[in-house]
Write a protein that holds these residues in place. Structure first.
Motif, PDB file in Angstrom:
ATOM      1  N   LYS A 124      18.822  -7.786  11.163  1.00 58.11           N
ATOM      2  CA  LYS A 124      19.422  -6.469  10.931  1.00 58.11           C
ATOM      3  C   LYS A 124      19.136  -5.957   9.529  1.00 58.11           C
ATOM      4  N   ARG A 125      19.236  -6.837   8.518  1.00 56.18           N
ATOM      5  CA  ARG A 125      19.015  -6.359   7.160  1.00 56.18           C
ATOM      6  C   ARG A 125      17.550  -5.972   6.931  1.00 56.18           C
ATOM      7  N   LYS A 126      16.631  -6.669   7.620  1.00 55.55           N
ATOM      8  CA  LYS A 126      15.223  -6.296   7.511  1.00 55.55           C
ATOM      9  C   LYS A 126      14.994  -4.916   8.116  1.00 55.55           C
ATOM     10  N   SER A 127      15.653  -4.656   9.240  1.00 55.05           N
ATOM     11  CA  SER A 127      15.538  -3.338   9.887  1.00 55.05           C
ATOM     12  C   SER A 127      16.134  -2.239   9.007  1.00 55.05           C
ATOM     13  N   MET A 128      17.292  -2.513   8.401  1.00 51.07           N
ATOM     14  CA  MET A 128      17.936  -1.534   7.520  1.00 51.07           C
ATOM     15  C   MET A 128      17.069  -1.249   6.296  1.00 51.07           C
ATOM     16  N   ALA A 129      16.471  -2.293   5.724  1.00 50.67           N
ATOM     17  CA  ALA A 129      15.622  -2.122   4.549  1.00 50.67           C
ATOM     18  C   ALA A 129      14.375  -1.306   4.876  1.00 50.67           C
ATOM     19  N   LYS A 130      13.779  -1.559   6.043  1.00 47.61           N
ATOM     20  CA  LYS A 130      12.591  -0.799   6.453  1.00 47.61           C
ATOM     21  C   LYS A 130      12.921   0.678   6.650  1.00 47.61           C
ATOM     22  N   ASP A 131      14.080   0.948   7.233  1.00 45.06           N
ATOM     23  CA  ASP A 131      14.474   2.338   7.476  1.00 45.06           C
ATOM     24  C   ASP A 131      14.620   3.113   6.170  1.00 45.06           C
ATOM     25  N   VAL A 132      15.294   2.532   5.181  1.00 46.27           N
ATOM     26  CA  VAL A 132      15.528   3.261   3.936  1.00 46.27           C
ATOM     27  C   VAL A 132      14.247   3.359   3.104  1.00 46.27           C
ATOM     28  N   LEU A 133      13.376   2.353   3.163  1.00 47.43           N
ATOM     29  CA  LEU A 133      12.082   2.445   2.474  1.00 47.43           C
ATOM     30  C   LEU A 133      11.204   3.525   3.082  1.00 47.43           C
ATOM     31  N   THR A 134      11.304   3.692   4.380  1.00 52.28           N
ATOM     32  CA  THR A 134      10.569   4.778   5.039  1.00 52.28           C
ATOM     33  C   THR A 134      11.102   6.132   4.587  1.00 52.28           C
ATOM     34  N   LYS A 135      12.410   6.239   4.412  1.00 54.56           N
ATOM     35  CA  LYS A 135      13.015   7.497   3.957  1.00 54.56           C
ATOM     36  C   LYS A 135      12.526   7.913   2.574  1.00 54.56           C
ATOM     37  N   VAL A 136      12.293   6.916   1.710  1.00 55.91           N
ATOM     38  CA  VAL A 136      11.849   7.234   0.353  1.00 55.91           C
ATOM     39  C   VAL A 136      10.324   7.255   0.251  1.00 55.91           C
ATOM     40  N   GLY A 137       9.632   7.191   1.385  1.00 59.04           N
ATOM     41  CA  GLY A 137       8.181   7.351   1.409  1.00 59.04           C
ATOM     42  C   GLY A 137       7.381   6.118   1.049  1.00 59.04           C
ATOM     43  N   LEU A 138       7.922   4.927   1.261  1.00 57.69           N
ATOM     44  CA  LEU A 138       7.214   3.688   0.905  1.00 57.69           C
ATOM     45  C   LEU A 138       6.941   2.820   2.124  1.00 57.69           C
ATOM     46  N   GLU A 139       6.712   3.439   3.270  1.00 56.93           N
ATOM     47  CA  GLU A 139       6.474   2.646   4.481  1.00 56.93           C
ATOM     48  C   GLU A 139       5.192   1.815   4.372  1.00 56.93           C
ATOM     49  N   ASN A 140       4.255   2.242   3.518  1.00 60.49           N
ATOM     50  CA  ASN A 140       3.004   1.502   3.355  1.00 60.49           C
ATOM     51  C   ASN A 140       3.010   0.563   2.152  1.00 60.49           C
ATOM     52  N   ARG A 141       4.163   0.445   1.476  1.00 57.19           N
ATOM     53  CA  ARG A 141       4.237  -0.386   0.270  1.00 57.19           C
ATOM     54  C   ARG A 141       5.287  -1.492   0.389  1.00 57.19           C
ATOM     55  N   MET A 142       5.730  -1.784   1.578  1.00 53.90           N
ATOM     56  CA  MET A 142       6.822  -2.740   1.748  1.00 53.90           C
ATOM     57  C   MET A 142       6.448  -4.155   1.315  1.00 53.90           C
ATOM     58  N   ALA A 143       5.181  -4.523   1.459  1.00 57.46           N
ATOM     59  CA  ALA A 143       4.746  -5.881   1.132  1.00 57.46           C
ATOM     60  C   ALA A 143       4.259  -6.001  -0.314  1.00 57.46           C
ATOM     61  N   HIS A 144       4.305  -4.914  -1.082  1.00 56.10           N
ATOM     62  CA  HIS A 144       3.842  -4.934  -2.467  1.00 56.10           C
ATOM     63  C   HIS A 144       4.961  -5.394  -3.403  1.00 56.10           C
ATOM     64  N   LYS A 145       4.557  -6.105  -4.446  1.00 57.51           N
ATOM     65  CA  LYS A 145       5.499  -6.519  -5.477  1.00 57.51           C
ATOM     66  C   LYS A 145       5.567  -5.458  -6.581  1.00 57.51           C
ATOM     67  N   PRO A 146       6.625  -5.468  -7.399  1.00 56.88           N
ATOM     68  CA  PRO A 146       6.801  -4.422  -8.408  1.00 56.88           C
ATOM     69  C   PRO A 146       5.591  -4.185  -9.300  1.00 56.88           C
ATOM     70  N   LYS A 147       4.903  -5.257  -9.731  1.00 54.01           N
ATOM     71  CA  LYS A 147       3.754  -5.080 -10.615  1.00 54.01           C
ATOM     72  C   LYS A 147       2.563  -4.436  -9.918  1.00 54.01           C
ATOM     73  N   GLU A 148       2.615  -4.342  -8.599  1.00 51.45           N
ATOM     74  CA  GLU A 148       1.536  -3.711  -7.840  1.00 51.45           C
ATOM     75  C   GLU A 148       1.847  -2.253  -7.503  1.00 51.45           C
ATOM     76  N   MET A 149       2.924  -1.736  -8.065  1.00 52.35           N
ATOM     77  CA  MET A 149       3.348  -0.357  -7.798  1.00 52.35           C
ATOM     78  C   MET A 149       3.491   0.433  -9.087  1.00 52.35           C
ATOM     79  N   SER A 150       3.412   1.758  -8.959  1.00 55.29           N
ATOM     80  CA  SER A 150       3.592   2.647 -10.112  1.00 55.29           C
ATOM     81  C   SER A 150       5.069   2.749 -10.465  1.00 55.29           C
TER      82      SER A 150
END
Length: 400
Positions: A124-150
């Motif tokens: 359930k928590r994985k599903s909830m996390a995916k939903d909110v990441l999609t809302k903020v426009g990061l559906e393609n960055r879920m597997a990236h670590k902080p140093k790999e993002m702007s």
């Protein structure tokens, strides 16, 4: 009639005093205000004004010197660290200026992390996390670590983490301080829209007046004291009440910055000028058509008169009653035909004027929505430190 809206935060005569030798520094000096449920409240002030210290007091990160802070009916200034940790876990969310992400975790894992302490099942928590990441426009960055993002993407992860558990209150400390102007606008829009969708209360600290325009209430702070409280939108009023006020001419002008208002006025003048020129051209065309019709009617009338005279001349001298009768009938038929033609042309002209009026009214409608451009970041304030009180942010985050 106003709706009964819950008061979620009460700050009563709060003081925070730091001691430096024999000198006392009033970081927060006798401050009082209330924040309603679903309200976007901004603490606005320059660096060193005490706004961040006040936010830390409200979140229980720092201990106040005097006064009371009541959140959801709980006196948080009397809670111990264990009780505060449970309270934050249940009711509060945080968006930090420095993101505060765990570098060894992916974006998805960072957003899931608060749900672990709530004992939400893994699926359930994985599903909830995916939903909110999609809302903020990061559906393609879920597997990236902080140093790999702007920086903007890291802040979006921070927003997703703050809102994933749908807390009733979210504290945001300079959430766009490390971002460029374009990303700042996007992040502020995300925070406002998500909070509005879930009827969540936002308390944001900023030094930027333009960012404060996103808020419903702005509390101006200077030297640890409240200068004034500006109500930009009353959340206690229903949508119907707002519409009624607008229909009566009250509060009908949107809250916008002077630069935006100037741009809108300029656009309005241009639209009006274009509409006037368009109307003038249409009237000129209409007049030309009218002149052509008049000329056509005159030519027709002349031909008819000539024809009538010729008929009368040919019948002149005829002494039979049938000759006179034929002449009268011919003239009557010509008059009837002329009347029908004239009536048809008048109706056509009236219809043309009606169509022109409708089109002109539609052209007068234009879009007044304008984007607000935000300034570049400036240095954030350096919070004061107290000799006998160490920083409690690490303790709070560890216990959570």
């Amino acid at each position: 009639m106003q709706n009964q809206v819950e008061t979620v935060i009460q700050v009563k005569n709060v003081k925070k005093i730091y001691r430096m030798g024999t000198e006392k520094i009033f970081a927060v000096d006798d401050v009082s205000f209330d924040i309603l449920k679903g309200e976007f409240c901004c603490l606005l002030g320059t660096s060193g004004s005490g706004k961040s210290t006040l936010l830390n007091l409200m979140a229980g990160i720092e201990k106040l010197s005097a006064g009371q802070i009541i959140i959801k009916g709980k006196k948080i200034h009397r809670m111990n660290e264990s009780s505060l940790a449970r309270f934050r876990q249940r009711y509060l969310g945080f968006v930090f200026q420095s993101y505060n992400l765990i570098n060894s975790m992916t974006a998805l894992e960072n957003v899931e992390f608060p749900l672990v302490f709530k004992r939400v099942k893994a699926k359930k928590r994985k599903s909830m996390a995916k939903d909110v990441l999609t809302k903020v426009g990061l559906e393609n960055r879920m597997a990236h670590k902080p140093k790999e993002m702007s920086g903007g993407q890291q802040q979006r992860v921070g927003i997703a983490r703050a809102f994933v558990a749908k807390p009733e209150i979210v504290f945001a400390d300079e959430p766009t301080g490390n971002l460029d102007t374009k990303t700042t606008m996007e992040v502020m829009g995300l925070i406002r829209n998500i909070a509005k969708e879930n009827n969540q209360t936002i308390v944001m600290v900023t030094h930027d007046k333009r960012l404060a325009e996103f808020a419903d209430k702005i509390i101006h702070i200077l030297d640890g004291k409240i200068q004034n409280i500006e109500i930009r939108r009353d959340v206690s009023k229903s949508e119907n009440e707002v519409l009624e006020q607008n229909s009566e001419g009250m509060d009908s002008k949107p809250d916008i910055s002077p630069d935006t208002e100037s741009s809108i006025n300029s656009k309005s003048d241009t639209e009006t000028k274009n509409n006037a020129e368009s109307k003038s051209n249409k009237e000129a065309i209409s007049n030309t058509e009218g002149n052509e019709e008049t000329k056509s009617d005159t030519d027709s009338k002349s031909n008819t008169t000539a024809k009538s005279s010729k008929t009368a001349k040919s019948s002149k001298g005829a002494k039979s009653s049938s000759g006179r009768k034929n002449s009268v009938d011919t003239k009557s038929n010509v008059d009837i035909k002329r009347s029908k033609d004239t009536g048809s042309k008048i109706d056509k002209k009236d219809n043309t004027d009606t169509e022109l009026d409708i089109k002109i009214n539609l052209d007068d409608i234009f879009d007044m929505n304008e984007k607000i451009v935000y300034p570049e970041k400036v240095d954030t304030e350096t919070p004061l430190t107290e000799d006998n009180t160490g920083p409690m942010s690490d303790i709070a985050s560890t216990k959570e």
